[in-house]
Design a protein around this motif. Structure first.
Motif, PDB file in Angstrom:
ATOM      1  N   ARG A  79      -2.938   6.743   3.757  1.00 17.31           N
ATOM      2  CA  ARG A  79      -2.595   5.712   4.740  1.00 17.31           C
ATOM      3  C   ARG A  79      -1.121   5.348   4.576  1.00 17.31           C
ATOM      4  NH1 ARG A  79      -6.894   1.759   5.702  1.00 17.31           N
ATOM      5  NH2 ARG A  79      -5.146   0.496   6.413  1.00 17.31           N
ATOM      6  N   GLY A  80      -0.325   5.585   5.590  1.00 15.84           N
ATOM      7  CA  GLY A  80       1.099   5.256   5.533  1.00 15.84           C
ATOM      8  C   GLY A  80       1.333   3.762   5.406  1.00 15.84           C
ATOM      9  N   ASP A  81       0.319   2.964   5.777  1.00 18.91           N
ATOM     10  CA  ASP A  81       0.498   1.499   5.748  1.00 18.91           C
ATOM     11  C   ASP A  81      -0.045   0.863   4.466  1.00 18.91           C
ATOM     12  OD1 ASP A  81      -2.117   2.079   6.252  1.00 18.91           O
ATOM     13  OD2 ASP A  81      -2.370   0.687   7.935  1.00 18.91           O
ATOM     14  N   VAL A  82      -0.394   1.699   3.481  1.00 16.70           N
ATOM     15  CA  VAL A  82      -0.887   1.165   2.197  1.00 16.70           C
ATOM     16  C   VAL A  82      -0.047   1.772   1.073  1.00 16.70           C
ATOM     17  CG1 VAL A  82      -2.838   1.107   0.582  1.00 16.70           C
ATOM     18  CG2 VAL A  82      -3.257   0.849   3.047  1.00 16.70           C
ATOM     19  N   ALA A  83       0.617   0.921   0.265  1.00 17.34           N
ATOM     20  CA  ALA A  83       1.431   1.427  -0.853  1.00 17.34           C
ATOM     21  C   ALA A  83       0.596   1.461  -2.134  1.00 17.34           C
ATOM     22  CB  ALA A  83       2.637   0.506  -1.036  1.00 17.34           C
ATOM     23  N   VAL A  84       0.993   2.344  -3.048  1.00 19.78           N
ATOM     24  CA  VAL A  84       0.303   2.420  -4.347  1.00 19.78           C
ATOM     25  C   VAL A  84       1.335   2.173  -5.450  1.00 19.78           C
ATOM     26  CG1 VAL A  84      -1.229   3.780  -5.819  1.00 19.78           C
ATOM     27  CG2 VAL A  84      -1.262   4.126  -3.346  1.00 19.78           C
TER      28      VAL A  84
END
Ligand SMILES: NC(=O)c1ccc[n+]([C@@H]2O[C@H](COP(=O)([O-])OP(=O)(O)OC[C@H]3O[C@@H](n4cnc5c(N)ncnc54)[C@H](O)[C@@H]3O)[C@@H](O)[C@H]2O)c1
Ligand SMILES: O=c1ccn([C@@H]2O[C@H](COP(=O)(O)OP(=O)(O)O[C@H]3O[C@H](CO)[C@@H](O)[C@H](O)[C@H]3O)[C@@H](O)[C@H]2O)c(=O)[nH]1
Length: 436
Positions: free
Chosen positions: A142-147
């Protein structure tokens, strides 16, 4: 905390790390839901019952529940849609090839990824090998979720203290904004915060644990040599500790290092190095030395018992991997116990943190209610875990109860003079038997 700064946090995995993380973040003013697959644990925690031995944790959990900032659930997918940050605190045990088994981490991600809200940050607090955070970002897809990698350095038995007063906070991500957002959670803690890339953050954790393990193996090697040359390791470590470059901690010799982290993390770093074609002979030697020191402690008991354990009864003081915890995972005490049992000894043990129904003890050690019951009729009493209360035993009573007046102190934890006054023979590690 000003409630406008409070975050909504989900912690997945409510064990030593997850429960401590959840309860401490709630105590800092954040709103936390802890999720765990273990329905019984969720039910107990929801009632404020903490089953692990961690000073201060039950109080923090009950206070978090009371003020409405801490709750528990089985289903992570149902609570992540409103989360700002999701902390992964599930186990990463040793895989058969020595590497870290990431099945739990990956299964959580598959379970929650569709429910993650746009803009949230997934935080890996579980100890994961270098490259995992980047791979997990791909798995989330998901491009809208950072890790973000946020390795945890707490010690068991001191979990709350270490979480609230850490030596450093490490955050790593290929998305620095996300890392700084996680840093905001800790602004009320007084600790240096280091923001770096994900691989470096992951590596710091392994480098730290392997350094500690290597230091301990070295100290145990020095203790072994001291025994052979008639030097006293206690004085030597005291003088080493005066050197500010060495530091006094992790200088106590013992029956080898263990616990849920150092053994698996040393193995995992070796595996990481092997995969990329790098040799780490020092870490491998530290692991080998650790096994040798466990065998050395068992041999010391055999020698103190006259060369054979067949048909003898031994009393064990302490079974957990160190004092201050109820954790038996990879306990050096149990490793030594197994070696003693293999040579025919019947084992009776006492540990202040254990109840006796622990599966790890089955067919190995019969747990009794106190140290005196453990001493009764024994050919030797063997101290394996450094619980402070063992120092204050009535040694005359121990001498009366034991079949032979022998105490093997694998951690140099007891006062040899007090034992000698009671007529007991004290055998330490790396020390002459007639110490001052
Ligand atoms: N124990 C420590 O001192 C310590 C310190 C620093 C880092 N770590 C790391 O933190 C991680 C967790 O260690 P721990 O000692 O807290 O483990 P733990 O076994 O005490 O707790 C893990 C919890 O996760 C739950 N769980 C397992 N699979 C799950 C799933 N799929 N979904 C939800 N919950 C799940 C388990 O039921 C358990 O309650 C490991 O990677 C470990 O290396 C541990
Ligand atoms: O001077 C010493 C210090 C420790 N130990 C032994 O070393 C092992 C590990 O002890 P400790 O490091 O206190 O245990 P953990 O709680 O597992 O903590 C380690 O592992 C955690 C999980 O990764 C990290 O977060 C911590 O920083 C790291 O200290 C135990 O068997 C201890 O008895 C000794 O024998 N002598």
């Amino acid at each position: 905390m000003d409630q406008s700064r409070a975050h909504r946090i989900v912690v997945v995995g409510a064990g030593y790390v997850g429960l401590t993380t959840g309860a401490c973040l709630a105590s800092l003013g954040h709103h936390v839901v802890c999720c765990d697959v273990d329905a019984g644990k969720v039910a107990q925690l929801s009632r404020g019952q903490v089953r692990i031995h961690e000073p201060g944790l039950p109080e923090l959990v009950r206070e978090g529940i009371r003020v409405g900032r801490l709750s528990f659930t089985r289903c992570a997918a149902s609570v992540v849609p409103t989360a700002d940050e999701i902390f992964l605190c599930v186990p990463t045990p040793m895989a058969p090839d020595g590497g870290a088994n990431l099945a739990a981490v990956e299964s959580v991600i598959r379970q929650i990824r569709a429910a993650l809200p746009a803009g949230c940050v997934l935080v890996t607090k579980s100890t994961v090998p270098v490259g995992t955070t980047a791979r997990l970002a791909e798995l989330v897809g998901r491009g809208d979720v950072a890790v973000v990698s946020n390795p945890e350095f707490l010690r068991e038995g001191l979990a709350v203290q270490d979480f609230l007063h850490p030596d450093r906070i490490v955050l790593g991500s290929d998305d620095p904004d996300a890392a700084y957002r996680v840093a905001e959670l800790y602004t009320d803690l007084d600790a240096p915060t280091l923001v770096t890339d994900a691989a470096s953050a992951e590596m710091v954790k392994y480098a730290a644990n392997c350094f500690l393990a290597t230091k301990l193996s070295y100290v145990n090697d020095v203790a072994e040599l001291c025994e052979q040359v008639g030097a006293d390791v206690a004085g030597i470590t005291e003088y080493l500790a005066h050197d500010r470059r060495i530091t006094p901690s992790f200088l106590r010799p013992g029956p080898g290092w263990g616990g849920s982290c150092l053994p698996k993390d040393t193995a995992a770093l070796l595996r990481t190095a092997e995969v990329v074609g790098v040799d780490l002979p020092l870490v491998r030697a530290a692991i080998d030395a650790n096994h040798r020191h466990q065998r050395r402690m068992a041999a010391k008991v055999v020698a103190a018992c006259g060369g054979s354990l067949a048909g003898t009864r031994l009393g064990l003081l302490g079974l957990t991997f160190k004092a201050g915890t109820d954790d038996l995972r990879d306990s050096p005490a149990l490793a030594v116990a197994r070696l003693l049992a293999e040579q025919g000894a019947e084992l009776v043990g006492y540990d202040p943190a254990l109840r006796g129904d622990e599966p790890e003890l089955a067919h190995l050690v019969t747990l009794v209610d106190d140290a005196y019951h453990a001493a009764k009729g024994t050919a030797a009493l063997v101290l394996l875990t450094d619980w402070p209360e063992f120092r204050d035993l009535d040694w005359s009573r121990v001498a009366e109860l034991a079949a032979r007046p022998v105490v093997v102190d694998t951690r140099n934890h007891l006062d040899p003079a007090a034992l000698r006054r009671a007529g007991l023979d004290w055998h330490g590690t790396g020390r002459p038997s007639r110490v001052r």
